[in-house]
Motif scaffolding. Structure first.
Motif: not given
Length: 112
Positions: A24, A29-36, A59, A90
């Motif tokens: 953050s 925060v990218s989708r790839q970072e969240i997934d990771h 959230q 990412d």
């Protein structure tokens, strides 16, 4: 947050807190970072209530709890490796992420 019972789970939660702070800290925060981060949390078996509480902070725009550096210092190389894996997940390493990694290494007393 409730206190995890084992030292391992406590360390894992602190690593997760740090990773969330790092993710953050740049352009968002990218989708790839969240997934990771989610894959990392699952791999470390972070207790679901702890993970849910951290996700709720993200959230709702609530500041994330600061990681406990004392706990992270118990295995600084693992922390540095987890952070490096996140910032490269990412495919875009930002100068701010490089600086964060440098600061983390310094705070944990990791040379080089």
């Amino acid at each position: 947050m409730s206190t995890p019972s084992s030292p391992d789970s406590r360390f894992q939660i602190e690593v997760l807190k740090l990773l969330l702070q790092v993710a953050s800290g740049d352009e968002g925060v990218s989708r790839q970072e969240i997934d990771h981060i989610m894959d990392t949390a699952r791999g470390m078996s972070v207790p679901l209530p702890e993970l849910a509480e951290l996700a709720k902070c993200l959230q709702n725009g609530i500041p994330l709890p600061a990681p406990n550096l004392g706990v992270l210092r118990s295995n600084p190389q693992a922390v540095v490796e987890a952070t490096h894996a996140l910032i490269s997940s990412d495919g875009h390493i930002h100068p701010s992420e490089i600086e964060m990694l440098r600061q983390i290494r310094e705070m944990l007393g990791v040379a080089g």
